[in-house]
Design a protein around this motif. Sequence first.
Motif, PDB file in Angstrom:
ATOM      1  N   ALA A   1       0.923  -1.000   0.035  1.00 19.28           N
ATOM      2  CA  ALA A   1       0.021   0.065   0.047  1.00 19.28           C
ATOM      3  C   ALA A   1       0.919   1.338   0.007  1.00 19.28           C
ATOM      4  O   ALA A   1       2.150   1.209   0.369  1.00 19.28           O
ATOM      5  CB  ALA A   1      -1.037   0.028   1.140  1.00 19.28           C
ATOM      6  N   PRO A   2       0.298   2.318  -0.431  1.00 18.83           N
ATOM      7  CA  PRO A   2       1.232   3.739  -0.431  1.00 18.83           C
ATOM      8  C   PRO A   2       1.567   3.934   0.872  1.00 18.83           C
ATOM      9  O   PRO A   2       1.036   3.902   2.017  1.00 18.83           O
ATOM     10  CB  PRO A   2       0.173   4.781  -1.032  1.00 18.83           C
ATOM     11  CG  PRO A   2      -0.815   3.986  -1.744  1.00 18.83           C
ATOM     12  CD  PRO A   2      -1.010   2.801  -1.154  1.00 18.83           C
ATOM     13  N   LYS A   3       3.051   4.328   1.142  1.00 18.04           N
ATOM     14  CA  LYS A   3       3.516   4.782   2.373  1.00 18.04           C
ATOM     15  C   LYS A   3       4.025   6.071   2.106  1.00 18.04           C
ATOM     16  O   LYS A   3       4.544   6.720   1.027  1.00 18.04           O
ATOM     17  CB  LYS A   3       4.720   3.794   2.608  1.00 18.04           C
ATOM     18  CG  LYS A   3       4.303   2.558   3.008  1.00 18.04           C
ATOM     19  CD  LYS A   3       3.465   2.501   4.319  1.00 18.04           C
ATOM     20  CE  LYS A   3       3.208   1.331   4.813  1.00 18.04           C
ATOM     21  NZ  LYS A   3       2.257   1.190   6.169  1.00 18.04           N
ATOM     22  N   GLY A   4       3.931   7.109   3.175  1.00 22.14           N
ATOM     23  CA  GLY A   4       4.116   8.515   2.962  1.00 22.14           C
ATOM     24  C   GLY A   4       5.467   8.550   2.938  1.00 22.14           C
ATOM     25  O   GLY A   4       6.285   8.047   3.813  1.00 22.14           O
ATOM     26  N   LEU A   5       6.021   9.564   2.134  1.00 20.38           N
ATOM     27  CA  LEU A   5       7.513  10.048   2.123  1.00 20.38           C
ATOM     28  C   LEU A   5       7.342  11.508   2.467  1.00 20.38           C
ATOM     29  O   LEU A   5       7.357  12.359   1.334  1.00 20.38           O
ATOM     30  CB  LEU A   5       8.209   9.812   0.828  1.00 20.38           C
ATOM     31  CG  LEU A   5       8.340   8.256   0.566  1.00 20.38           C
ATOM     32  CD1 LEU A   5       9.022   8.146  -0.992  1.00 20.38           C
ATOM     33  CD2 LEU A   5       9.083   7.581   1.293  1.00 20.38           C
ATOM     34  N   GLY A   6       7.408  11.862   3.659  1.00 22.98           N
ATOM     35  CA  GLY A   6       7.361  13.497   3.763  1.00 22.98           C
ATOM     36  C   GLY A   6       5.892  13.838   3.975  1.00 22.98           C
ATOM     37  O   GLY A   6       5.067  12.899   3.918  1.00 22.98           O
ATOM     38  N   LYS A   7       5.699  14.968   3.554  1.00 25.56           N
ATOM     39  CA  LYS A   7       4.401  15.583   3.843  1.00 25.56           C
ATOM     40  C   LYS A   7       3.478  15.177   2.465  1.00 25.56           C
ATOM     41  O   LYS A   7       2.121  15.112   2.630  1.00 25.56           O
ATOM     42  CB  LYS A   7       4.477  16.853   3.864  1.00 25.56           C
ATOM     43  CG  LYS A   7       3.012  17.787   4.112  1.00 25.56           C
ATOM     44  CD  LYS A   7       2.935  19.093   4.462  1.00 25.56           C
ATOM     45  CE  LYS A   7       1.803  19.709   4.936  1.00 25.56           C
ATOM     46  NZ  LYS A   7       2.061  21.334   5.011  1.00 25.56           N
ATOM     47  N   TRP A   8       4.102  15.260   1.148  1.00 30.50           N
ATOM     48  CA  TRP A   8       3.168  15.009  -0.012  1.00 30.50           C
ATOM     49  C   TRP A   8       3.407  13.731  -0.932  1.00 30.50           C
ATOM     50  O   TRP A   8       2.695  13.842  -1.995  1.00 30.50           O
ATOM     51  CB  TRP A   8       3.477  16.612  -0.813  1.00 30.50           C
ATOM     52  CG  TRP A   8       2.945  17.690  -0.033  1.00 30.50           C
ATOM     53  CD1 TRP A   8       1.720  18.157   0.204  1.00 30.50           C
ATOM     54  CD2 TRP A   8       3.950  18.843   0.226  1.00 30.50           C
ATOM     55  NE1 TRP A   8       1.566  19.189   0.760  1.00 30.50           N
ATOM     56  CE2 TRP A   8       3.019  19.777   0.801  1.00 30.50           C
ATOM     57  CE3 TRP A   8       5.081  19.139   0.038  1.00 30.50           C
ATOM     58  CZ2 TRP A   8       3.671  21.116   1.334  1.00 30.50           C
ATOM     59  CZ3 TRP A   8       5.551  20.442   0.582  1.00 30.50           C
ATOM     60  CH2 TRP A   8       4.559  21.348   0.973  1.00 30.50           C
ATOM     61  N   PHE A   9       4.326  13.076  -0.386  1.00 32.21           N
ATOM     62  CA  PHE A   9       4.531  12.094  -1.460  1.00 32.21           C
ATOM     63  C   PHE A   9       4.254  10.581  -0.743  1.00 32.21           C
ATOM     64  O   PHE A   9       4.231  10.424   0.351  1.00 32.21           O
ATOM     65  CB  PHE A   9       6.117  12.137  -1.960  1.00 32.21           C
ATOM     66  CG  PHE A   9       6.520  13.155  -2.751  1.00 32.21           C
ATOM     67  CD1 PHE A   9       6.317  13.168  -4.079  1.00 32.21           C
ATOM     68  CD2 PHE A   9       6.922  14.531  -2.151  1.00 32.21           C
ATOM     69  CE1 PHE A   9       6.675  14.274  -4.839  1.00 32.21           C
ATOM     70  CE2 PHE A   9       7.167  15.355  -2.704  1.00 32.21           C
ATOM     71  CZ  PHE A   9       7.162  15.315  -4.230  1.00 32.21           C
ATOM     72  N   ASP A  10       3.635   9.746  -1.686  1.00 31.31           N
ATOM     73  CA  ASP A  10       3.535   8.301  -1.627  1.00 31.31           C
ATOM     74  C   ASP A  10       4.213   7.443  -2.336  1.00 31.31           C
ATOM     75  O   ASP A  10       4.254   7.452  -3.398  1.00 31.31           O
ATOM     76  CB  ASP A  10       1.876   8.052  -1.374  1.00 31.31           C
ATOM     77  CG  ASP A  10       1.287   8.806  -0.374  1.00 31.31           C
ATOM     78  OD1 ASP A  10       1.663   8.982   0.858  1.00 31.31           O
ATOM     79  OD2 ASP A  10       0.018   9.445  -0.740  1.00 31.31           O
ATOM     80  N   LEU A  11       4.684   6.405  -1.724  1.00 26.53           N
ATOM     81  CA  LEU A  11       5.481   5.463  -2.534  1.00 26.53           C
ATOM     82  C   LEU A  11       4.937   3.944  -2.430  1.00 26.53           C
ATOM     83  O   LEU A  11       4.547   3.402  -1.419  1.00 26.53           O
ATOM     84  CB  LEU A  11       7.099   5.370  -2.311  1.00 26.53           C
ATOM     85  CG  LEU A  11       7.894   4.278  -3.016  1.00 26.53           C
ATOM     86  CD1 LEU A  11       7.975   4.620  -4.443  1.00 26.53           C
ATOM     87  CD2 LEU A  11       9.286   4.149  -2.395  1.00 26.53           C
ATOM     88  N   SER A  12       4.706   3.289  -3.362  1.00 25.78           N
ATOM     89  CA  SER A  12       4.225   1.702  -3.394  1.00 25.78           C
ATOM     90  C   SER A  12       4.865   0.926  -4.503  1.00 25.78           C
ATOM     91  O   SER A  12       5.451   1.449  -5.414  1.00 25.78           O
ATOM     92  CB  SER A  12       2.494   1.806  -3.633  1.00 25.78           C
ATOM     93  OG  SER A  12       2.247   2.110  -4.853  1.00 25.78           O
TER      94      SER A  12
END
Length: 316
Positions: A224-235
Amino acid sequence: MSRATRSLRVTVLVTALATSAVASIAKAQATTSDQREGYAPLILKLPATARLLSLGGAQVALRDVDAVFGNPALVGTATALAFGAERYASGATAGQFASSSTIGPLGIGVGVHLLDAGARYGTFPARSEVLTRENVAGTSSIAATIAASLTWKQLRWGVGAKYVEERVSEDRAGGVAFDIGASKSLQFLNSTVGVAVQHLGPRLKVAGRRESLPAQLALGIATAPKGLGKWFDLSGTAELDVRRDGEIFPRGGAELSYVPIEGVAFTGRVGGRRPQLREERPIAAGGGITIDRFTLDYGWEALREGAGHRVTVRLR
């Protein structure tokens, strides 16, 4: 080490799994052109949507409307409607429609995927050169699927039935095929693991020739998408396909999304694969824009000559 850092490293590891395996297995296994061009219909070996294309075709663990084309156990996990098309270097076109919903405890999905590669029909089974060369005998093929899923004993189970067809000359090779799948959600990174046996059915027969379906076992994981800082998600997602002849095809990819405000997202994707077709190349990429319930996806794939470009619209 913080939890966010651990999550990021594992997500990147999942994404890199298929990418690194593409190179190693491709070198270890020398597949002849005849093996790559065997099995029918051709449509079953092509990614159905722009998102799947840009993730290298990894789909067995994705919780989306795309599940009707990959793992029936995940049908209904996303209520959505999707339609789109792809244009190949030869001028051939592909189209797709899918929808998924829930009825009580059941997840229900329907999907249609078709290919039109010219009015002049050629050999059976169709070869992937119809995607890259203009002056070759063409083909048309279709796969129409209905699938259902149900949760039982903490696992999701699903089954799909589809009518598949490939046209050669004035004759058509058609038949029924089945998919059977299972999936489970994990607390670890809020990920999903999936397994499916795909394209089970009798051989297709036309003009005195018989050809097997590209049956395979697919295993995969998607985070599932994981937060990278305030505005980014990585999956990320990774998959391993074991075809009926024992050939192994790894595939996978990553998605990075920029979410400036709630309900709006800009997504970039990159994927890798060991090609099943002679005209395919390992690299794929794409992106998407989401505004509330509307998503526009674009996918690009490298081919032996030119490239393929696919666009898909999703409505949630």
